[in-house]
Design an enzyme around this catalytic site. Sequence first.
Site, PDB file in Angstrom:
ATOM      1  N   PHE A 134      -9.454 -12.215   1.195  1.00  0.00           N
ATOM      2  CA  PHE A 134      -8.374 -12.832   1.959  1.00  0.00           C
ATOM      3  C   PHE A 134      -8.801 -13.213   3.376  1.00  0.00           C
ATOM      4  CE2 PHE A 134      -6.146  -9.945  -1.090  1.00  0.00           C
ATOM      5  CZ  PHE A 134      -5.748 -10.963  -1.954  1.00  0.00           C
ATOM      6  N   ALA A 135     -10.078 -13.585   3.526  1.00  0.00           N
ATOM      7  CA  ALA A 135     -10.548 -14.059   4.829  1.00  0.00           C
ATOM      8  C   ALA A 135      -9.748 -15.275   5.269  1.00  0.00           C
ATOM      9  CB  ALA A 135     -12.033 -14.392   4.755  1.00  0.00           C
ATOM     10  N   SER A 186       4.245 -11.816   5.701  1.00  0.00           N
ATOM     11  CA  SER A 186       2.947 -11.164   5.912  1.00  0.00           C
ATOM     12  C   SER A 186       2.063 -12.139   6.675  1.00  0.00           C
ATOM     13  CB  SER A 186       2.305 -10.773   4.569  1.00  0.00           C
ATOM     14  OG  SER A 186       2.000 -11.936   3.810  1.00  0.00           O
ATOM     15  N   ASN A 187       0.861 -11.685   7.026  1.00  0.00           N
ATOM     16  CA  ASN A 187      -0.050 -12.479   7.849  1.00  0.00           C
ATOM     17  C   ASN A 187       0.614 -12.854   9.168  1.00  0.00           C
ATOM     18  OD1 ASN A 187      -2.610 -13.710   8.220  1.00  0.00           O
ATOM     19  ND2 ASN A 187      -1.728 -15.710   7.767  1.00  0.00           N
ATOM     20  N   ARG A 237       0.173   9.052   5.348  1.00  0.00           N
ATOM     21  CA  ARG A 237      -0.034   8.894   6.781  1.00  0.00           C
ATOM     22  C   ARG A 237       0.866   9.847   7.561  1.00  0.00           C
ATOM     23  NH1 ARG A 237      -2.926   4.489   8.077  1.00  0.00           N
ATOM     24  NH2 ARG A 237      -2.906   2.678   6.706  1.00  0.00           N
ATOM     25  N   SER A 288       0.785  -1.230   0.000  1.00  0.00           N
ATOM     26  CA  SER A 288       0.000   0.000   0.000  1.00  0.00           C
ATOM     27  C   SER A 288       0.819   1.282   0.000  1.00  0.00           C
ATOM     28  CB  SER A 288      -0.975   0.008   1.168  1.00  0.00           C
ATOM     29  OG  SER A 288      -2.038  -0.879   0.907  1.00  0.00           O
ATOM     30  N   TYR A 305     -10.451   2.632   6.203  1.00  0.00           N
ATOM     31  CA  TYR A 305      -9.457   2.243   5.198  1.00  0.00           C
ATOM     32  C   TYR A 305     -10.038   1.208   4.246  1.00  0.00           C
ATOM     33  CZ  TYR A 305      -4.811   1.190   3.371  1.00  0.00           C
ATOM     34  OH  TYR A 305      -3.721   1.034   2.551  1.00  0.00           O
ATOM     35  N   SER A 306      -9.863   1.431   2.943  1.00  0.00           N
ATOM     36  CA  SER A 306     -10.410   0.514   1.944  1.00  0.00           C
ATOM     37  C   SER A 306      -9.586   0.565   0.667  1.00  0.00           C
ATOM     38  CB  SER A 306     -11.868   0.885   1.628  1.00  0.00           C
ATOM     39  OG  SER A 306     -12.357   0.114   0.543  1.00  0.00           O
TER      40      SER A 306
END
Length: 404
Positions: free
Chosen positions: A154-155, A360-361, A319, A96, A193-194
């Site tokens: 991405f559930a 990640s995750n 940000r 992002s 956030y989207s």
Amino acid sequence: MVSTRVGRGAVLGAVALSLLAVPARAAAGQRDITAALPAPDTAGVAAVLRSAVAQGAPGALARIDDHGRTYRVTRGVADRATGRAIGTDDRFRVGSVTKTFTAVVLLQLVDEHRLALDAPVNRYLPGLLPDDRITVRQVLSHRSGLYDYTNDMFAASVSGFEAVRKKVFTYRQLVALSLKKPRTNAPGAAYAYSNTNFVVAGLLVEKLTGQPVRTAYRNRVFTPLKLRDTFYVHPGTTLPGRYARGYLTPDRAGAPLVDATEQTVSWAQSAGAVISSARDLDVFYGALLRGKLMSAARLAEMERFTKVNATTAYGLGLRRRELSCGVSVYGHTGAVQGYYTYAFATKDGGRSLTAMATTSNNGKVLDTLAGALESAFCGKSAKPAHSAILAERGRPRHHALHEG
């Protein structure tokens, strides 16, 4: 590995270096920059990277560019198969952080009088959105209320990723996925956030420039700043040149990491598909905050922030994060399968940091990596990494792709 580079060629050990005085531009009550900004604590940065690797990241790197001085810190490997050590020159997917590049292009178009921030998106893309009240500004500031389709995509981290790894979406298909769900709030009512917002932004770039976003990025940002490691290859799946491989942590504890390096990133595109390096991201944010990419008026618009929580605010694709020492830094975070990135700079662009971990995750690594900001900008006065975490309240800490 920790090193400090001064000018060209001379490599020193990790040493404390005093900074040149910088005129303060901070607003009253905010210590955005200061002539007394302490030297970066490279040992603290190294400790953060060491922790990230211990928590499951195969490799981690950080680069600080500070008024002509460069500090490089690495830990772990770039490739688990070969064992090659990670380097600060390795390229990686920035997730992002892409959103800032997209916002820059649109703000340049505002400068060219081809776009109005407070105009409805539907003025430029008729019929795209179900509400004519949704403005360009609301899209760029995550206040449109458009549902983030990646919540569902991405559930489940691995199966969700494998379902889209090689898939190519159109922008409009991604918007349609969002519009299947109710909006999260009325236009302008709240920050939420989207990724959908920056898919819409990519559509605006292509409609107004008549070019693919790849061309707009290259002509307006990559080439002018001489970003030699920065690319947009969608729908290609490979990173050019020397790069660090990225590894996705499965949802099931103990399951092996998944090499997620090769993918289209078509699920993100203008919301998250840029490839870059630590050097290039430092150059990019330094130039942006020094006003090299748009007019002063547009930069001021970008820096009109909406508070997210006690430590974070969001402008237009940018940000602001407030650190424990009172310094505010500006940039973006990035999460894409296999990579977490923090790229931030001081208000004057004089000191910039990019820190990246090849996983990640993994919420622990994501939070730990935030500690690099503290050490890079607060110096040895920074709180220890475990107490300096700047995690945003309410964010899902597990798959954590939608908030990158």
